[in-house]
Design a protein around this motif. Structure first.
Motif, short mmCIF file in Angstrom:
data_model
loop_
_atom_site.label_atom_id
_atom_site.label_comp_id
_atom_site.label_asym_id
_atom_site.label_seq_id
_atom_site.Cartn_x
_atom_site.Cartn_y
_atom_site.Cartn_z
N THR A 58 38.04 35.49 36.10
CA THR A 58 38.25 35.47 37.55
C THR A 58 39.73 35.60 37.91
O THR A 58 40.09 35.50 39.07
CB THR A 58 37.69 34.17 38.17
N GLY A 59 40.56 35.84 36.90
CA GLY A 59 41.99 35.99 37.13
C GLY A 59 42.47 37.38 36.77
O GLY A 59 41.71 38.34 36.75
N ALA A 60 43.75 37.45 36.43
CA ALA A 60 44.37 38.71 36.01
C ALA A 60 44.44 38.72 34.48
O ALA A 60 43.72 37.97 33.83
CB ALA A 60 45.75 38.83 36.64
N SER A 66 43.79 32.46 37.41
CA SER A 66 42.35 32.28 37.35
C SER A 66 41.83 31.77 38.69
O SER A 66 42.40 30.87 39.30
CB SER A 66 42.00 31.28 36.25
N GLY A 67 40.76 32.39 39.16
CA GLY A 67 40.19 32.05 40.45
C GLY A 67 40.81 32.83 41.60
O GLY A 67 40.42 32.67 42.74
N GLY A 68 41.77 33.70 41.31
CA GLY A 68 42.46 34.45 42.35
C GLY A 68 41.86 35.81 42.63
O GLY A 68 42.57 36.72 43.02
N VAL A 69 40.55 35.92 42.44
CA VAL A 69 39.91 37.22 42.56
C VAL A 69 40.06 37.81 43.98
O VAL A 69 40.13 39.02 44.13
CB VAL A 69 38.43 37.15 42.14
N GLU A 70 40.12 36.97 44.98
CA GLU A 70 40.18 37.47 46.36
C GLU A 70 41.42 38.34 46.58
O GLU A 70 41.33 39.47 47.03
CB GLU A 70 40.15 36.31 47.36
N TRP A 71 42.60 37.83 46.26
CA TRP A 71 43.79 38.63 46.47
C TRP A 71 43.98 39.67 45.38
O TRP A 71 44.58 40.71 45.61
CB TRP A 71 45.04 37.74 46.65
N LEU A 72 43.45 39.43 44.16
CA LEU A 72 43.58 40.41 43.09
C LEU A 72 42.78 41.67 43.38
O LEU A 72 43.20 42.77 43.02
CB LEU A 72 43.13 39.80 41.75
N ARG A 73 41.63 41.53 44.04
CA ARG A 73 40.84 42.72 44.37
C ARG A 73 41.61 43.61 45.34
O ARG A 73 41.60 44.82 45.22
CB ARG A 73 39.46 42.35 44.89
N TRP A 74 42.31 42.99 46.28
CA TRP A 74 43.08 43.76 47.26
C TRP A 74 44.33 44.36 46.61
O TRP A 74 44.74 45.47 46.94
CB TRP A 74 43.42 42.92 48.48
N GLY A 107 42.81 51.89 34.97
CA GLY A 107 42.73 50.44 34.78
C GLY A 107 42.65 49.67 36.08
O GLY A 107 41.87 48.73 36.21
N ALA A 108 43.47 50.07 37.05
CA ALA A 108 43.47 49.38 38.34
C ALA A 108 42.12 49.55 39.04
O ALA A 108 41.56 48.57 39.57
CB ALA A 108 44.60 49.92 39.22
N ILE A 109 41.59 50.75 39.05
CA ILE A 109 40.29 50.97 39.70
C ILE A 109 39.18 50.29 38.90
O ILE A 109 38.29 49.66 39.47
CB ILE A 109 39.99 52.47 39.87
N GLY A 110 39.24 50.40 37.56
CA GLY A 110 38.20 49.80 36.72
C GLY A 110 38.06 48.30 36.94
O GLY A 110 36.96 47.80 37.14
N ASN A 111 39.18 47.59 36.92
CA ASN A 111 39.11 46.14 37.15
C ASN A 111 38.88 45.84 38.63
O ASN A 111 38.22 44.85 38.96
CB ASN A 111 40.36 45.45 36.64
N GLY A 112 39.39 46.68 39.51
CA GLY A 112 39.17 46.48 40.94
C GLY A 112 37.71 46.59 41.32
O GLY A 112 37.20 45.79 42.11
N VAL A 113 37.03 47.57 40.75
CA VAL A 113 35.59 47.73 41.02
C VAL A 113 34.85 46.46 40.62
O VAL A 113 34.01 45.96 41.36
CB VAL A 113 35.03 48.97 40.27
N CYS A 114 35.17 45.94 39.44
CA CYS A 114 34.53 44.70 38.99
C CYS A 114 34.80 43.55 39.95
O CYS A 114 33.90 42.77 40.26
CB CYS A 114 35.02 44.31 37.60
N SER A 119 33.01 39.84 41.70
CA SER A 119 33.95 38.73 41.92
C SER A 119 34.56 38.23 40.60
O SER A 119 35.07 37.12 40.55
CB SER A 119 33.30 37.58 42.67
N HIS A 120 34.50 39.03 39.57
CA HIS A 120 35.15 38.74 38.29
C HIS A 120 35.23 40.05 37.49
O HIS A 120 34.62 41.03 37.84
CB HIS A 120 34.38 37.68 37.49
N VAL A 121 36.02 39.99 36.43
CA VAL A 121 36.18 41.13 35.53
C VAL A 121 35.44 40.82 34.24
O VAL A 121 35.46 39.68 33.76
CB VAL A 121 37.68 41.41 35.27
N ILE A 122 34.81 41.81 33.68
CA ILE A 122 34.09 41.66 32.41
C ILE A 122 35.05 42.02 31.28
O ILE A 122 35.59 43.13 31.23
CB ILE A 122 32.85 42.57 32.38
N ASP A 123 35.28 41.08 30.38
CA ASP A 123 36.13 41.29 29.21
C ASP A 123 35.27 41.18 27.96
O ASP A 123 34.26 40.47 27.96
CB ASP A 123 37.25 40.24 29.15
#
Length: 162
Positions: A58-60, A66-74, A107-114, A119-123
């Motif tokens: 849920t982080g970068a 961690s938990g900063g998905v809201e601003w990371l998506r933007w 990479g930016a679009i790939g993680n942004g789409v997730c 609301s999280h990135v798959i690693d």
């Protein structure tokens, strides 16, 4: 006659790298979510060295923020739009620059789409030999892009690429 080359043609390797990187990233994440039954499942490729391990982040990178998905998506969206505009408006870039910016965009679009969809990135890439945080192909492409841009900065290409 002086014909203007389209931005797609002018920096075509940027678009190719971005599209191919995004496709590989999304296919790999799809594979993980449809192969592993639950988060934490692991598949040893080289025991105690490298595994595919399904985790969510849920982080970068390295779970920072961690938990900063809201601003990371933007942030992912702004970086993606910025890169597209930069390359669209740029004169012809060198091959390492095109590939570097294209990998970072993938990479930016790939993680942004997730982040927008899940609301999280798959690693899943899990190097256990060096106790490295689990990561994904989008992270790999961003790092490859940075290396290519550093290369382009320190070893500029003379003349046009083809």
């Amino acid at each position: 006659m002086n014909f203007r080359v389209s931005p797609f043609q002018q920096n075509r390797y940027f678009w190719l790298a971005a599209a191919l990187g995004l496709l590989l990233d999304q296919l790999s994440k799809y594979w993980v979510t449809h192969t592993f039954s639950e988060i934490g499942d692991t598949l040893p490729i080289f025991s105690e060295i490298f595994h595919f391990t399904y985790v969510i982040n849920t982080g970068a990178a390295f779970s920072l923020f961690s938990g900063g998905v809201e601003w990371l998506r933007w942030l992912s969206l702004l970086v993606s739009i910025g890169l597209i505009l930069f390359v669209w408006l740029s004169p012809k870039l060198s091959l390492p620059e095109q590939l570097g910016y294209g990998c970072i965009l993938a990479g930016a679009i790939g993680n942004g789409v997730c982040r927008f969809i899940n609301s999280h990135v798959i690693d899943f890439l899990d190097f256990r030999l060096i106790q490295f945080p689990v990561f994904n192909l989008a992270d790999v492409f961003i790092n490859i892009g940075i290396v290519l841009l550093l290369y382009a900065a320190f070893f500029p290409v003379q003349g046009k690429t083809e």
